[in-house]
Scaffold this active site. Sequence first.
Site, PDB file in Angstrom:
ATOM      1  N   ASP A   8       0.891  -1.151   0.000  1.00 40.37           N
ATOM      2  CA  ASP A   8       0.000   0.000   0.000  1.00 40.37           C
ATOM      3  C   ASP A   8       0.933   1.206   0.000  1.00 40.37           C
ATOM      4  OD1 ASP A   8      -2.449   1.528   0.329  1.00 40.37           O
ATOM      5  OD2 ASP A   8      -1.811   1.829   2.403  1.00 40.37           O
ATOM      6  N   ASP A  10       0.126   5.109   0.962  1.00 40.27           N
ATOM      7  CA  ASP A  10      -0.012   6.047   2.073  1.00 40.27           C
ATOM      8  C   ASP A  10      -0.157   5.282   3.391  1.00 40.27           C
ATOM      9  OD1 ASP A  10      -0.003   8.080   0.130  1.00 40.27           O
ATOM     10  OD2 ASP A  10      -2.176   7.957  -0.096  1.00 40.27           O
TER      11      ASP A  10
END
Length: 171
Positions: A8, A10
């Site tokens: 992922d 952020d």
Amino acid sequence: MRPAVFFDRDGVLNEDDGYAFEPSKIRWIEGALEAVQAVNQAGYLAFVVTNQSGVARGFYTEHQIRALHEWMAQQLAEAGAFIDEFAYCPHHPEGTIAQYRQICICRKPQPGMINKLAKRHSVDISRSILIGDKQSDLEAAAAAGIRGHMFQGPDLRSFIVPLLTQLQRMP
């Protein structure tokens, strides 16, 4: 077929400051560059899979996301690391921009981004993992048939190196 690590973005690679799109405001997570480098050195593919509802909400454009990813790739290259491919979902069912206001199979917790990358790059799903910071990341991983791991900081390299060691011991 090669195994992969799906990151992922952020909250995993960079601090989650809410709708990040400007390189000047990106703050890398401690050990993030070294974590990607460790994945590269282990012979794993490295991917980013990120929901970017800021596009659907009118906060920034797809062009700005691609520019940020190019900047991130440059920063990684300077550290001797690389991401094989960045994938993002610009959609959100409550978006204010009509063309992006939709439910789609790419938005996590759906596995669309993972599945597309896995197919395009001949990924060995059985030896692949996803590193996320939200339950929706782990749900997307499970839906794609890979193990998800919740990263809660502070150092991504320290988090991922033991996981890579475990994976490399698997038959």
